[in-house]
Write a protein that holds these residues in place. Structure first.
Motif, PDB file in Angstrom:
ATOM      1  N   SER A   1      -4.340  -5.131  -1.561  1.00  0.00           N
ATOM      2  CA  SER A   1      -4.537  -5.140  -0.118  1.00  0.00           C
ATOM      3  C   SER A   1      -3.233  -4.748   0.566  1.00  0.00           C
ATOM      4  CB  SER A   1      -4.979  -6.534   0.357  1.00  0.00           C
ATOM      5  OG  SER A   1      -5.462  -6.449   1.665  1.00  0.00           O
ATOM      6  N   PRO A   2      -3.166  -3.697   1.411  1.00  0.00           N
ATOM      7  CA  PRO A   2      -4.300  -2.867   1.761  1.00  0.00           C
ATOM      8  C   PRO A   2      -4.592  -1.747   0.764  1.00  0.00           C
ATOM      9  CG  PRO A   2      -2.393  -2.157   3.015  1.00  0.00           C
ATOM     10  CD  PRO A   2      -1.950  -3.325   2.178  1.00  0.00           C
TER      11      PRO A   2
ATOM     12  N   TYR B   1      -3.766 -13.136   2.718  1.00  0.00           N
ATOM     13  CA  TYR B   1      -3.694 -12.938   1.265  1.00  0.00           C
ATOM     14  C   TYR B   1      -4.119 -14.180   0.491  1.00  0.00           C
ATOM     15  CZ  TYR B   1      -0.986  -9.014   3.016  1.00  0.00           C
ATOM     16  OH  TYR B   1      -0.583  -7.907   3.712  1.00  0.00           O
TER      17      TYR B   1
ATOM     18  N   CYS C   1      -4.174   9.257   3.435  1.00  0.00           N
ATOM     19  CA  CYS C   1      -5.385   8.673   4.019  1.00  0.00           C
ATOM     20  C   CYS C   1      -6.579   9.510   3.571  1.00  0.00           C
ATOM     21  CB  CYS C   1      -5.224   8.698   5.546  1.00  0.00           C
ATOM     22  SG  CYS C   1      -6.635   8.053   6.415  1.00  0.00           S
TER      23      CYS C   1
ATOM     24  N   GLY D   1       0.807  -1.218   0.000  1.00  0.00           N
ATOM     25  CA  GLY D   1       0.000   0.000   0.000  1.00  0.00           C
ATOM     26  C   GLY D   1       0.839   1.266   0.000  1.00  0.00           C
TER      27      GLY D   1
ATOM     28  N   CYS E   1      -9.657  -1.935  -3.340  1.00  0.00           N
ATOM     29  CA  CYS E   1      -8.783  -2.130  -2.169  1.00  0.00           C
ATOM     30  C   CYS E   1      -9.470  -2.988  -1.112  1.00  0.00           C
ATOM     31  CB  CYS E   1      -8.370  -0.784  -1.586  1.00  0.00           C
ATOM     32  SG  CYS E   1      -7.302   0.129  -2.709  1.00  0.00           S
ATOM     33  N   HIS E   2      -8.682  -3.832  -0.446  1.00  0.00           N
ATOM     34  CA  HIS E   2      -9.179  -4.738   0.599  1.00  0.00           C
ATOM     35  C   HIS E   2      -8.332  -4.519   1.848  1.00  0.00           C
ATOM     36  CE1 HIS E   2     -11.387  -7.129  -2.474  1.00  0.00           C
ATOM     37  NE2 HIS E   2     -10.404  -6.712  -3.248  1.00  0.00           N
ATOM     38  N   SER E   3      -8.873  -4.946   2.997  1.00  0.00           N
ATOM     39  CA  SER E   3      -8.079  -4.739   4.215  1.00  0.00           C
ATOM     40  C   SER E   3      -7.644  -6.059   4.842  1.00  0.00           C
ATOM     41  CB  SER E   3      -8.876  -3.904   5.220  1.00  0.00           C
ATOM     42  OG  SER E   3     -10.103  -4.555   5.456  1.00  0.00           O
ATOM     43  N   SER E   4      -7.629  -7.124   4.062  1.00  0.00           N
ATOM     44  CA  SER E   4      -7.272  -8.436   4.614  1.00  0.00           C
ATOM     45  C   SER E   4      -5.765  -8.646   4.575  1.00  0.00           C
ATOM     46  CB  SER E   4      -7.948  -9.525   3.791  1.00  0.00           C
ATOM     47  OG  SER E   4      -7.451 -10.777   4.160  1.00  0.00           O
ATOM     48  N   THR E   5      -5.228  -9.294   5.612  1.00  0.00           N
ATOM     49  CA  THR E   5      -3.826  -9.713   5.549  1.00  0.00           C
ATOM     50  C   THR E   5      -3.741 -11.223   5.315  1.00  0.00           C
ATOM     51  OG1 THR E   5      -3.826  -9.831   7.946  1.00  0.00           O
ATOM     52  CG2 THR E   5      -2.857  -7.861   6.970  1.00  0.00           C
TER      53      THR E   5
ATOM     54  N   ASN F   1      -4.125   2.128  -0.976  1.00  0.00           N
ATOM     55  CA  ASN F   1      -4.163   3.476  -0.387  1.00  0.00           C
ATOM     56  C   ASN F   1      -5.097   4.317  -1.264  1.00  0.00           C
ATOM     57  OD1 ASN F   1      -2.686   4.695  -2.580  1.00  0.00           O
ATOM     58  ND2 ASN F   1      -0.748   4.088  -1.649  1.00  0.00           N
TER      59      ASN F   1
END
Ligand code: AMP
Ligand code: GLY
Length: 408
Positions: free
Chosen positions: A31-32, A49, A346, A8, A43-47, A34
């Motif tokens: 992911s993640p 993968y 952000c 990101g 965009c995704h917020s998962s780690t 920006n």
């Protein structure tokens, strides 16, 4: 092709921007990500993968930063038969540990500065007399480009001993131009990207502490054909042959009077080198990356614009120390003729604000290196946030050192 990018920062925004323009890409995820990446990818917020790639039916995953590589993301994907661009955790140790990397180079006969590995301050003090000043001290583990101290004298070396974690690598100081030489590797062969040069110090004229990189340019004239093939043969291919390396192998080189010497290996693309490189890339990037993940890469997969490109990083007040975040960024929409790659930004209700050390990478092509520098700084002039700091001399070393070199 459905593509997922892990990361990101500015490098990942540049990768996403270029992949979004690849004719073979039908869906782009990150992911993640920006706020800049969100303009061209979902965009995704998962780690997790692997789970993300499975649930989205991803055909190809590209890893930007080193941390997921060191943590073994490539091994996880391969175990499930999924295509991914990056090295295994075992090979990522080339970047993850300076001690491992220096010993590895020594074993393979890859040119690198003379060094010693030290476990304590006492051992380091005892080793000082075996080196001349300036002396280079390096932390063993990952340090985001900030784990290196160049000590001019004994007092600075003593001071460094209190700042760096052990084990330490002590090495001789090398003089010359630095070159970022990045190759895409498929486990049996490697194809070099165009050469680039980073600007690691925070202030103009290479003053002040090291950072993750305050700007970069890419110009074909940095290395001629002979130099490129010799670096591929003596630095990159020995690693690929010894380890079956896959993904990006980045050799940070010092072009000394005795030839190129490896300062460091990274196992990913450089940030900010990726930003100018992606602007110069002139082929279907996703096809090239997929070919590398399949072990079927050939030099014809990569084509480049002859035009140089320059990226100027806009950083937050306090960088590379503690930074001030949350400052509103003005003028983002106004930059024409440039790509403004987001790094530490952000999205808030008031607009896009700063969120980290390196905030943006303003990047432009030009007919000449000089023109690409002018174009990038014209873009910088449109942007403002409180405490914004940037170097005014990105690419100037190139203007000086390449003056006598003609375009090939
Ligand atoms: P590294 O993380 O090893 O690439 O080091 C960061 C920066 O420190 C490099 O980009 C160089 O500018 C500088 N550096 C590292 N090692 C040396 C060396 N042996 N001689 C001179 N400069 C060095
Ligand atoms: N620009 C230097 C790095 O990515 O390590």
């Amino acid at each position: 092709m459905k593509v997922l990018i892990i990361g990101g920062g500015g490098r990942e925004h540049a990768l996403a921007w270029r992949l979004a323009a690849s004719p073979s890409v039908t869906e782009l995820h990150c992911s993640p990500g920006n706020p800049g990446i969100a303009q061209v990818a979902v965009c995704h917020s998962s780690t997790d993968y692997v789970h993300l790639a499975e649930s989205l039916g991803i055909d190809l995953t590209v890893v930007g930063p080193e941390a997921p590589l060191v943590a073994g993301v490539v091994d996880q994907f391969r175990a499930l038969g999924r295509h991914i661009v990056g090295p295994t955790a075992a090979n990522a140790a080339l970047e993850g540990s300076k001690v491992y990397s220096k010993r590895f180079m020594q074993k393979l006969g890859i040119p690198t500065a003379r060094f010693e590995t030290l476990e304590s301050a006492e051992e380091a003090r005892a080793a000082f007399p075996r080196f001349r000043f300036p002396l280079v001290l390096k932390t063993d583990g990952l340090a985001a480009g900030k784990g290196v101290i160049i000590a001019q004298d004994l007092a600075e070396a003593e001071d460094a001993l209190t700042q760096l974690a052990y084990p330490l690598v002590l090495e001789e100081f090398l003089q010359g131009e630095e070159v970022s030489f990045i190759a895409l590797c498929d486990g049996r062969t490697a194809v070099a990207l165009e050469p680039s040069q980073d600007h690691k110090r925070i202030f103009d004229n290479d003053q002040g502490p090291n950072t993750g990189g305050m700007g970069a340019y890419s110009d074909s004239r940095i290395l001629n054909e002979n130099q490129r093939s010799s670096i591929l043969e003596t630095v990159i291919l020995p690693v690929v042959r010894a380890t079956g390396f896959t993904g990006f192998l980045y050799a940070g080189l010092m072009m000394t009077s005795d030839g190129p010497s490896v300062l460091e290996f990274n196992v990913r693309m450089g940030d900010p080198e990726t930003q100018p490189l992606m602007m110069r890339l002139d082929c279907d990037w996703a096809e090239a990356l997929l070919a590398s993940a399949r072990g079927a890469l050939s030099p014809t997969h990569l084509r480049w614009s002859p035009k140089p490109a320059t990226c100027v990083v806009l950083a937050s007040e306090g960088y590379p120390g503690t930074v001030h975040s949350g400052r509103r960024i003005e003028g983002l929409a106004a930059s024409t003729g440039c790509q403004v790659f987001h790094a530490g930004t952000c999205q808030t209700e008031e607009g896009i604000v700063t969120a980290g050390g390196r905030v943006l990478g303003v990047t432009a092509l030009g007919e000449t290196l000089e023109a690409s520098i002018e174009n990038a700084y014209a873009g910088v002039a449109q942007i403002h946030f409180e405490g914004m700091q940037y170097r005014k001399d990105i690419g100037f070393r190139g203007l000086r050192s390449l003056r006598s070199t003609s375009v090939q």
